[in-house]
Motif scaffolding. Structure first.
Motif, PDB file in Angstrom:
ATOM      1  N   HIS A  68       0.834  -1.205   0.000  1.00 27.94           N
ATOM      2  CA  HIS A  68       0.000   0.000   0.000  1.00 27.94           C
ATOM      3  C   HIS A  68       0.871   1.258   0.000  1.00 27.94           C
ATOM      4  O   HIS A  68       0.546   2.247  -0.667  1.00 27.94           O
ATOM      5  CB  HIS A  68      -0.930  -0.011   1.209  1.00 27.94           C
ATOM      6  CG  HIS A  68      -2.094  -0.941   1.046  1.00 27.94           C
ATOM      7  ND1 HIS A  68      -3.399  -0.551   1.251  1.00 27.94           N
ATOM      8  CD2 HIS A  68      -2.161  -2.241   0.676  1.00 27.94           C
ATOM      9  CE1 HIS A  68      -4.215  -1.570   1.032  1.00 27.94           C
ATOM     10  NE2 HIS A  68      -3.473  -2.610   0.677  1.00 27.94           N
ATOM     11  N   ASP A 113       0.931   4.282  -2.876  1.00 30.86           N
ATOM     12  CA  ASP A 113       0.859   5.702  -2.504  1.00 30.86           C
ATOM     13  C   ASP A 113       2.066   6.455  -3.046  1.00 30.86           C
ATOM     14  O   ASP A 113       1.934   7.572  -3.569  1.00 30.86           O
ATOM     15  CB  ASP A 113       0.789   5.854  -0.987  1.00 30.86           C
ATOM     16  CG  ASP A 113      -0.551   5.388  -0.414  1.00 30.86           C
ATOM     17  OD1 ASP A 113      -1.547   5.392  -1.154  1.00 30.86           O
ATOM     18  OD2 ASP A 113      -0.580   5.026   0.777  1.00 30.86           O
ATOM     19  N   ARG A 144      -8.494  -0.802  -1.432  1.00 31.37           N
ATOM     20  CA  ARG A 144      -8.898   0.243  -2.380  1.00 31.37           C
ATOM     21  C   ARG A 144      -8.054   0.255  -3.657  1.00 31.37           C
ATOM     22  O   ARG A 144      -8.424   0.924  -4.632  1.00 31.37           O
ATOM     23  CB  ARG A 144      -8.813   1.614  -1.710  1.00 31.37           C
ATOM     24  CG  ARG A 144      -7.398   2.088  -1.370  1.00 31.37           C
ATOM     25  CD  ARG A 144      -7.438   3.453  -0.707  1.00 31.37           C
ATOM     26  NE  ARG A 144      -6.103   4.020  -0.532  1.00 31.37           N
ATOM     27  CZ  ARG A 144      -5.881   5.257  -0.080  1.00 31.37           C
ATOM     28  NH1 ARG A 144      -6.906   6.023   0.242  1.00 31.37           N
ATOM     29  NH2 ARG A 144      -4.654   5.719   0.043  1.00 31.37           N
ATOM     30  N   TRP A 145      -6.951  -0.478  -3.676  1.00 31.76           N
ATOM     31  CA  TRP A 145      -6.106  -0.540  -4.872  1.00 31.76           C
ATOM     32  C   TRP A 145      -6.452  -1.738  -5.754  1.00 31.76           C
ATOM     33  O   TRP A 145      -5.782  -1.974  -6.763  1.00 31.76           O
ATOM     34  CB  TRP A 145      -4.630  -0.625  -4.466  1.00 31.76           C
ATOM     35  CG  TRP A 145      -4.106   0.615  -3.824  1.00 31.76           C
ATOM     36  CD1 TRP A 145      -3.749   0.781  -2.522  1.00 31.76           C
ATOM     37  CD2 TRP A 145      -3.876   1.879  -4.455  1.00 31.76           C
ATOM     38  NE1 TRP A 145      -3.314   2.061  -2.295  1.00 31.76           N
ATOM     39  CE2 TRP A 145      -3.374   2.758  -3.468  1.00 31.76           C
ATOM     40  CE3 TRP A 145      -4.046   2.357  -5.764  1.00 31.76           C
ATOM     41  CZ2 TRP A 145      -3.045   4.088  -3.741  1.00 31.76           C
ATOM     42  CZ3 TRP A 145      -3.716   3.681  -6.038  1.00 31.76           C
ATOM     43  CH2 TRP A 145      -3.228   4.521  -5.030  1.00 31.76           C
ATOM     44  N   VAL A 191      -7.143   6.701 -10.265  1.00 32.37           N
ATOM     45  CA  VAL A 191      -7.372   6.139  -8.932  1.00 32.37           C
ATOM     46  C   VAL A 191      -6.385   6.725  -7.926  1.00 32.37           C
ATOM     47  O   VAL A 191      -6.744   7.027  -6.785  1.00 32.37           O
ATOM     48  CB  VAL A 191      -7.280   4.603  -8.967  1.00 32.37           C
ATOM     49  CG1 VAL A 191      -7.396   4.017  -7.570  1.00 32.37           C
ATOM     50  CG2 VAL A 191      -8.372   4.032  -9.863  1.00 32.37           C
ATOM     51  N   GLN A 192      -5.135   6.901  -8.341  1.00 34.10           N
ATOM     52  CA  GLN A 192      -4.144   7.493  -7.446  1.00 34.10           C
ATOM     53  C   GLN A 192      -4.539   8.908  -7.041  1.00 34.10           C
ATOM     54  O   GLN A 192      -4.429   9.287  -5.866  1.00 34.10           O
ATOM     55  CB  GLN A 192      -2.776   7.496  -8.126  1.00 34.10           C
ATOM     56  CG  GLN A 192      -2.140   6.118  -8.238  1.00 34.10           C
ATOM     57  CD  GLN A 192      -0.881   6.130  -9.092  1.00 34.10           C
ATOM     58  OE1 GLN A 192      -0.742   6.934 -10.007  1.00 34.10           O
ATOM     59  NE2 GLN A 192       0.036   5.222  -8.801  1.00 34.10           N
ATOM     60  N   ARG A 241      -7.563  10.112  -6.991  1.00 35.70           N
ATOM     61  CA  ARG A 241      -8.745  10.014  -6.125  1.00 35.70           C
ATOM     62  C   ARG A 241      -8.358   9.686  -4.690  1.00 35.70           C
ATOM     63  O   ARG A 241      -8.832  10.312  -3.740  1.00 35.70           O
ATOM     64  CB  ARG A 241      -9.703   8.954  -6.662  1.00 35.70           C
ATOM     65  CG  ARG A 241     -10.970   8.758  -5.819  1.00 35.70           C
ATOM     66  CD  ARG A 241     -11.832   7.647  -6.377  1.00 35.70           C
ATOM     67  NE  ARG A 241     -12.175   7.919  -7.759  1.00 35.70           N
ATOM     68  CZ  ARG A 241     -12.142   7.023  -8.745  1.00 35.70           C
ATOM     69  NH1 ARG A 241     -11.745   5.781  -8.481  1.00 35.70           N
ATOM     70  NH2 ARG A 241     -12.475   7.346  -9.970  1.00 35.70           N
ATOM     71  N   HIS A 242      -7.465   8.711  -4.527  1.00 32.51           N
ATOM     72  CA  HIS A 242      -7.053   8.318  -3.175  1.00 32.51           C
ATOM     73  C   HIS A 242      -6.286   9.444  -2.479  1.00 32.51           C
ATOM     74  O   HIS A 242      -6.473   9.695  -1.284  1.00 32.51           O
ATOM     75  CB  HIS A 242      -6.199   7.057  -3.232  1.00 32.51           C
ATOM     76  CG  HIS A 242      -6.969   5.832  -3.637  1.00 32.51           C
ATOM     77  ND1 HIS A 242      -8.332   5.733  -3.495  1.00 32.51           N
ATOM     78  CD2 HIS A 242      -6.559   4.650  -4.170  1.00 32.51           C
ATOM     79  CE1 HIS A 242      -8.737   4.550  -3.932  1.00 32.51           C
ATOM     80  NE2 HIS A 242      -7.674   3.873  -4.351  1.00 32.51           N
ATOM     81  N   GLU A 251      -8.811  11.972  -1.338  1.00 32.88           N
ATOM     82  CA  GLU A 251      -9.553  11.488  -0.174  1.00 32.88           C
ATOM     83  C   GLU A 251      -8.680  11.516   1.079  1.00 32.88           C
ATOM     84  O   GLU A 251      -9.160  11.864   2.171  1.00 32.88           O
ATOM     85  CB  GLU A 251     -10.051  10.057  -0.429  1.00 32.88           C
ATOM     86  CG  GLU A 251     -11.094   9.929  -1.532  1.00 32.88           C
ATOM     87  CD  GLU A 251     -12.441  10.509  -1.135  1.00 32.88           C
ATOM     88  OE1 GLU A 251     -12.679  10.662   0.081  1.00 32.88           O
ATOM     89  OE2 GLU A 251     -13.247  10.818  -2.028  1.00 32.88           O
ATOM     90  N   ASP A 252      -7.412  11.171   0.932  1.00 29.39           N
ATOM     91  CA  ASP A 252      -6.513  11.146   2.086  1.00 29.39           C
ATOM     92  C   ASP A 252      -6.319  12.537   2.685  1.00 29.39           C
ATOM     93  O   ASP A 252      -6.067  12.670   3.895  1.00 29.39           O
ATOM     94  CB  ASP A 252      -5.156  10.565   1.694  1.00 29.39           C
ATOM     95  CG  ASP A 252      -5.222   9.062   1.417  1.00 29.39           C
ATOM     96  OD1 ASP A 252      -6.236   8.439   1.789  1.00 29.39           O
ATOM     97  OD2 ASP A 252      -4.258   8.533   0.824  1.00 29.39           O
ATOM     98  N   CYS A 301     -11.928  13.091  -8.681  1.00 26.59           N
ATOM     99  CA  CYS A 301     -12.396  13.613  -7.397  1.00 26.59           C
ATOM    100  C   CYS A 301     -13.798  14.195  -7.426  1.00 26.59           C
ATOM    101  O   CYS A 301     -14.392  14.424  -6.374  1.00 26.59           O
ATOM    102  CB  CYS A 301     -11.419  14.673  -6.875  1.00 26.59           C
ATOM    103  SG  CYS A 301     -11.442  16.225  -7.813  1.00 26.59           S
ATOM    104  N   CYS A 348      -7.327  17.789  -7.439  1.00 29.44           N
ATOM    105  CA  CYS A 348      -6.634  16.522  -7.151  1.00 29.44           C
ATOM    106  C   CYS A 348      -5.412  16.297  -8.025  1.00 29.44           C
ATOM    107  O   CYS A 348      -4.728  15.289  -7.888  1.00 29.44           O
ATOM    108  CB  CYS A 348      -7.602  15.344  -7.320  1.00 29.44           C
ATOM    109  SG  CYS A 348      -8.122  15.049  -9.033  1.00 29.44           S
TER     110      CYS A 348
END
Length: 315
Positions: free
Chosen positions: A19, A23, A154-155, A179-180, A182-183, A186-187, A236, A266
């Motif tokens: 994970h 990231d 989530r990945w 997706v990266q 988006r995460h 969110e983080d 996002c 994002c």
């Protein structure tokens, strides 16, 4: 035997490192990605070996007999005397018993990981190591009878796409970057009230004046690029911006096609026709793809570009 040397402990360590690697890749910090990706493979390889037999993770040294008996649960060693195999040897042992196959990309990932740990590694090579990481982990999870979604959480979807050879590389890269982004978005709001993120999504753009098409820059001589509002960002949900370049011109109309998308919230971006085609394929209906600007027959291209959009066509 120390619980830290159990198959489950190695599995949990591999999950945490994997994970972190994803990231890192999204930030993008490719040297860190290579380091954590290599750790993830090493720990999951040890998990697979330990599941077969705990002694399979023992490193062969002068005290190897004591180490084997320690792993067998009959001798206690001090923590500083406990030695397990590294990534290269763990992979070699798994290949010897038929769990892993020869894979030059996996070997390259481990080499890059070692470079990231001891010297400057090649970031360009590291960036492309998502596929061997995903492929190797999927194989080892099958060996351990562990679900992919339990490991990747989530990945899961971008990792599945990374090993999906039916999709082209551009699609996989765009989907992963989306997706990266988006995460990462969110983080930023983790632990904060929901209205904080909602407020950021609803806030006006800092470039409010760019709701209409207008000259942005000139590239390759007289090639004009226009920028206009592009609807919701697929990463996002914020307000993104599309860039356009001309593809056709008549006396009274110039047609532009979307050649890029960017989101200031994002930082998700795509560039060029191939990536735009991939973006539309990633289930993003509603993005404008062509713009037609009507104008008088005597206007120069520069004057035409100053006009507000007269008609918008989506496709």
């Amino acid at each position: 035997m120390d619980d830290s040397l159990s198959s489950e402990s190695f599995y949990q360590g591999a999950k945490k490192a994997a994970h972190k690697a994803m990231d890192d890749h999204g930030r993008p910090e490719y040297d860190e990605f290579a380091l954590h990706a290599g750790v993830a493979v090493e720990k999951l390889a040890k998990a697979a070996l330990a599941a077969k037999n705990p002694v399979y993770v023992a490193e062969i040294r002068n005290n190897s007999a004591d180490m084997v008996m320690h792993l067998g649960g009959h001798v206690q060693l001090d923590e500083e005397k406990v030695r397990t195999v590294g990534a290269t040897e763990a992979i070699r042992r798994l290949r010897k018993i038929g769990v892993l196959k020869a894979d030059t990309d996996l070997d390259l990932l481990i080499e890059i990981r070692n470079g990231a740990a001891h010297a400057a590694s090649d970031s360009t090579l590291a960036k492309g190591m998502i596929t061997p990481l995903a492929r190797t982990i999927e194989t080892l999870l099958d060996e351990l009878s562990k679900p992919l979604v339990e490991f990747w959480e989530r990945w899961t979807d971008p990792v599945k796409n990374a090993v999906n050879e039916q999709e082209d590389q551009v699609f996989r890269e765009v989907q992963l970057r989306m997706v990266q982004a988006r995460h990462a978005f969110e983080d930023r709001f983790a632990g904060l009230p929901a209205e904080v993120k909602d407020g950021a999504l609803k806030a006006p753009q800092p470039r409010k004046e760019e709701w209409f098409a207008k000259p942005m820059e000139v590239r390759d001589g007289d090639l004009l690029v226009l920028k206009t509002s592009g609807g919701n960002c697929p990463a996002c949900g914020g307000q993104g911006l599309l860039t356009f370049e001309p593809i056709g011109h008549t006396a009274t109309e110039t047609t532009f096609t979307a050649n890029g998308f960017g989101c200031y919230l994002c930082n998700f971006e795509v560039h060029g026709p191939d990536e735009m085609a991939a973006l539309r394929k990633v289930n993003t209906p509603g993005l404008t793809t062509t713009v037609s600007v009507s104008h008088g027959p005597t206007l120069t291209p520069e004057e035409q570009a100053r006009l507000v959009i007269g008609e918008t066509r989506t496709g």
